[in-house]
Motif scaffolding. Structure first.
Motif, PDB file in Angstrom:
ATOM      1  N   LEU A  57       0.930  -1.099   0.072  1.00 16.52           N
ATOM      2  CA  LEU A  57       0.126   0.109   0.087  1.00 16.52           C
ATOM      3  C   LEU A  57       0.908   1.333   0.022  1.00 16.52           C
ATOM      4  O   LEU A  57       0.348   2.265  -0.443  1.00 16.52           O
ATOM      5  CB  LEU A  57      -0.701   0.273   1.168  1.00 16.52           C
ATOM      6  CG  LEU A  57      -1.773  -1.230   1.360  1.00 16.52           C
ATOM      7  CD1 LEU A  57      -2.613  -1.116   2.599  1.00 16.52           C
ATOM      8  CD2 LEU A  57      -2.662  -1.197   0.352  1.00 16.52           C
ATOM      9  N   ALA A  58       2.269   1.128   0.455  1.00 18.37           N
ATOM     10  CA  ALA A  58       3.004   2.260   0.756  1.00 18.37           C
ATOM     11  C   ALA A  58       3.179   3.185  -0.536  1.00 18.37           C
ATOM     12  O   ALA A  58       2.809   4.202  -0.473  1.00 18.37           O
ATOM     13  CB  ALA A  58       4.322   1.899   1.397  1.00 18.37           C
ATOM     14  N   LYS A 101       1.941   8.261  -3.114  1.00 20.50           N
ATOM     15  CA  LYS A 101       1.812   8.933  -4.430  1.00 20.50           C
ATOM     16  C   LYS A 101       0.581   9.721  -4.294  1.00 20.50           C
ATOM     17  O   LYS A 101       0.309  10.985  -4.413  1.00 20.50           O
ATOM     18  CB  LYS A 101       1.497   7.989  -5.667  1.00 20.50           C
ATOM     19  CG  LYS A 101       2.927   7.670  -6.325  1.00 20.50           C
ATOM     20  CD  LYS A 101       2.764   6.683  -7.391  1.00 20.50           C
ATOM     21  CE  LYS A 101       4.213   5.972  -7.691  1.00 20.50           C
ATOM     22  NZ  LYS A 101       3.673   4.745  -8.323  1.00 20.50           N
ATOM     23  N   ALA A 102      -0.321   9.114  -3.636  1.00 24.80           N
ATOM     24  CA  ALA A 102      -1.829   9.885  -3.394  1.00 24.80           C
ATOM     25  C   ALA A 102      -1.647  10.836  -2.579  1.00 24.80           C
ATOM     26  O   ALA A 102      -2.152  11.932  -2.865  1.00 24.80           O
ATOM     27  CB  ALA A 102      -3.008   8.941  -2.946  1.00 24.80           C
ATOM     28  N   ILE A 152      -2.173  15.987  -1.295  1.00 21.22           N
ATOM     29  CA  ILE A 152      -2.392  16.885  -0.252  1.00 21.22           C
ATOM     30  C   ILE A 152      -1.131  17.805  -0.176  1.00 21.22           C
ATOM     31  O   ILE A 152      -1.246  19.056   0.126  1.00 21.22           O
ATOM     32  CB  ILE A 152      -2.455  16.054   1.193  1.00 21.22           C
ATOM     33  CG1 ILE A 152      -3.919  15.287   1.026  1.00 21.22           C
ATOM     34  CG2 ILE A 152      -2.508  16.890   2.032  1.00 21.22           C
ATOM     35  CD1 ILE A 152      -3.999  14.289   2.373  1.00 21.22           C
ATOM     36  N   LEU A 153       0.120  17.012  -0.048  1.00 18.89           N
ATOM     37  CA  LEU A 153       1.149  17.953  -0.257  1.00 18.89           C
ATOM     38  C   LEU A 153       1.522  18.980  -1.406  1.00 18.89           C
ATOM     39  O   LEU A 153       2.209  19.758  -1.348  1.00 18.89           O
ATOM     40  CB  LEU A 153       2.503  17.093   0.148  1.00 18.89           C
ATOM     41  CG  LEU A 153       2.510  16.238   1.339  1.00 18.89           C
ATOM     42  CD1 LEU A 153       3.475  15.213   1.643  1.00 18.89           C
ATOM     43  CD2 LEU A 153       2.569  17.512   2.459  1.00 18.89           C
ATOM     44  N   GLY A 154       1.008  18.259  -2.399  1.00 16.66           N
ATOM     45  CA  GLY A 154       1.212  19.195  -3.867  1.00 16.66           C
ATOM     46  C   GLY A 154       2.674  18.802  -4.433  1.00 16.66           C
ATOM     47  O   GLY A 154       3.441  18.112  -3.960  1.00 16.66           O
ATOM     48  N   ARG A 155       2.601  18.848  -5.730  1.00 15.89           N
ATOM     49  CA  ARG A 155       3.759  18.650  -6.377  1.00 15.89           C
ATOM     50  C   ARG A 155       5.118  19.142  -6.075  1.00 15.89           C
ATOM     51  O   ARG A 155       6.437  18.573  -6.442  1.00 15.89           O
ATOM     52  CB  ARG A 155       3.665  18.833  -7.932  1.00 15.89           C
ATOM     53  CG  ARG A 155       2.733  18.104  -8.769  1.00 15.89           C
ATOM     54  CD  ARG A 155       2.436  18.375 -10.113  1.00 15.89           C
ATOM     55  NE  ARG A 155       1.366  17.571 -10.741  1.00 15.89           N
ATOM     56  CZ  ARG A 155       1.563  16.214 -10.961  1.00 15.89           C
ATOM     57  NH1 ARG A 155       2.680  15.800 -10.929  1.00 15.89           N
ATOM     58  NH2 ARG A 155       0.353  15.559 -11.542  1.00 15.89           N
ATOM     59  N   GLY A 156       5.096  20.232  -5.345  1.00 18.28           N
ATOM     60  CA  GLY A 156       6.324  20.936  -4.777  1.00 18.28           C
ATOM     61  C   GLY A 156       6.990  20.149  -3.653  1.00 18.28           C
ATOM     62  O   GLY A 156       8.226  20.484  -3.305  1.00 18.28           O
ATOM     63  N   ALA A 172       6.156   6.298   3.004  1.00 16.41           N
ATOM     64  CA  ALA A 172       4.615   6.464   3.272  1.00 16.41           C
ATOM     65  C   ALA A 172       4.505   6.996   4.536  1.00 16.41           C
ATOM     66  O   ALA A 172       3.459   7.920   4.743  1.00 16.41           O
ATOM     67  CB  ALA A 172       4.202   5.281   2.966  1.00 16.41           C
ATOM     68  N   MET A 173       4.935   6.675   5.594  1.00 13.26           N
ATOM     69  CA  MET A 173       4.911   6.961   6.985  1.00 13.26           C
ATOM     70  C   MET A 173       5.153   8.647   6.970  1.00 13.26           C
ATOM     71  O   MET A 173       4.634   9.128   7.612  1.00 13.26           O
ATOM     72  CB  MET A 173       5.920   6.324   7.849  1.00 13.26           C
ATOM     73  CG  MET A 173       5.427   4.930   8.235  1.00 13.26           C
ATOM     74  SD  MET A 173       3.849   5.005   9.032  1.00 13.26           S
ATOM     75  CE  MET A 173       3.500   3.361   9.731  1.00 13.26           C
ATOM     76  N   VAL A 174       6.380   8.932   6.468  1.00 12.10           N
ATOM     77  CA  VAL A 174       6.669  10.445   6.282  1.00 12.10           C
ATOM     78  C   VAL A 174       5.618  11.148   5.515  1.00 12.10           C
ATOM     79  O   VAL A 174       5.248  12.202   6.147  1.00 12.10           O
ATOM     80  CB  VAL A 174       8.113  10.651   5.869  1.00 12.10           C
ATOM     81  CG1 VAL A 174       8.627  11.918   5.650  1.00 12.10           C
ATOM     82  CG2 VAL A 174       9.259   9.974   6.803  1.00 12.10           C
ATOM     83  N   ALA A 175       5.307  10.662   4.533  1.00  9.90           N
ATOM     84  CA  ALA A 175       4.263  11.520   3.778  1.00  9.90           C
ATOM     85  C   ALA A 175       3.000  11.633   4.470  1.00  9.90           C
ATOM     86  O   ALA A 175       2.354  12.796   4.430  1.00  9.90           O
ATOM     87  CB  ALA A 175       4.206  10.626   2.434  1.00  9.90           C
ATOM     88  N   SER A 176       2.670  10.460   5.163  1.00  8.94           N
ATOM     89  CA  SER A 176       1.324  10.729   6.075  1.00  8.94           C
ATOM     90  C   SER A 176       1.462  11.677   7.031  1.00  8.94           C
ATOM     91  O   SER A 176       0.537  12.499   7.155  1.00  8.94           O
ATOM     92  CB  SER A 176       1.100   9.289   6.591  1.00  8.94           C
ATOM     93  OG  SER A 176       1.167   8.274   5.621  1.00  8.94           O
TER      94      SER A 176
END
Ligand SMILES: Cc1cc2nc3c(=O)[nH]c(=O)nc-3n(C[C@H](O)[C@H](O)[C@H](O)COP(=O)(O)O)c2cc1C
Length: 278
Positions: free
Chosen positions: A52-53, A58-59, A64-68, A258-262
């Motif tokens: 799932l990561a 990616k999602a 949420i964070l945007g392409r930047g 994935a954890m950091v992104a979340s």
């Protein structure tokens, strides 16, 4: 997860060794006396995050964070072999199976892991996650500090035994003036001259790269015999056959990303709700 990737027989030998092996008292309480089922469920749960990561990352990162914002992970150490940080090249992680940014070290790791696997053993690893383009201001000065939430999230990944932000444990060896990230004005903007803080000061993002590292222990399921105690209280030896990673650190890289992104996405949404900003 395709069912065929799961092999129940891999766990058939460990069903009477719950103390040393995979079943904690909590799992036994949850899954009852069929302890093998606990191991089976555990295997499925553990396999899911890395599947799932990538999708989550990616999602979340894009929407949420945007392409930047870019969040990338790399394996920086396997067993006693750290990478040469001066050889760091993000492009190299696409060219080897270890997410290794040091092409020469990737070759050495291949030999090392082969030796470890053939010896029936396993190796630990260190993974580094770098988040670039994160806006300044995310986080809280106390309690829900950004570094605190990142450390918690990374520590919840199975097999993780240590987490560092920025210079981490090495900060203990530095003097105050060496650890300080001094500031200057460049082209009218404030710039930091170093990033020992790992992009977070006082629990809040500074706009510098956020750098987090985590250490995973060597895989506990190994071929080499280990002393343990069975459910009847007998002193026995266990050797785990079947398909187990000689180093779980490799599959932990996308899980860490994935954890950091979340966590970053969560803090960005909270920041937006509080300030109407970003
Ligand atoms: C991606 C990933 C793959 C893993 N694969 C294995 C494995 O094949 N065999 C094993 O014994 N442990 C494996 N582990 C480690 C166990 O999940 C973990 O050590 C166990 O659940 C106990 O949790 P703890 O080490 O956090 O206390 C893996 C961990 C991760 C993150």
């Amino acid at each position: 997860m395709p069912k065929k990737t799961f092999k129940p027989l891999d766990f058939s030998k460990v069903k009477t060794y719950p103390l040393k092996k995979r079943l904690s008292k909590v799992e036994t309480a949850l899954f009852g006396k069929k302890v093998q089922k606990g191991a089976r469920v555990r295997a499925l749960i553990e396999g899911l995050p890395d599947i799932l990561a990538a999708q989550n990352l990616k999602a979340i990162a894009r929407k949420i964070l945007g392409r930047g914002v870019a969040i990338r992970g790399a394996l920086v150490q396997i067993g006693p072999h750290p990478i040469d940080r001066s050889a760091w090249d993000w492009r190299a992680i696409e060219d080897n199976p270890f997410w290794c940014p040091d092409a020469a070290m990737a070759l050495r790791w291949a030999d090392y892991l082969d030796t470890v696997r053939k010896a029936g053993s396993s190796a630990g690893a260190v993974i580094e996650i770098v988040a670039s383009g994160v806006p300044a201001g995310l986080g809280e000065p106390i309690y829900d500090k950004l570094d605190g939430d990142l450390a918690r999230a990374l520590m919840t990944i199975n097999a993780v035994k240590g987490v560092e932000i920025g210079s981490g444990f090495a900060a203990a060896t530095l003097k105050g003036e060496d650890n300080a990230d001094e500031m200057r004005i460049d082209d009218g903007r404030v710039v930091f001259l170093s990033n020992n803080a790992g992009g977070i000061l006082g629990g809040i993002s500074t706009g510098q790269d956020i750098v987090a590292r985590f250490a995973v222990k060597p895989t506990s399921s190994i071929l080499n015999p280990l002393r343990t105690v069975d459910v009847e209280g007998n002193e026995v030896e266990i050797s785990t056959h079947g398909r187990h990673d000689p180093c779980v650190g490799i599959r932990a890289v996308p899980v860490g990303e994935a954890m950091v992104a979340s966590v970053l996405a969560d803090h960005l949404l909270r920041h937006r709700a509080l300030t109407g900003d970003i």
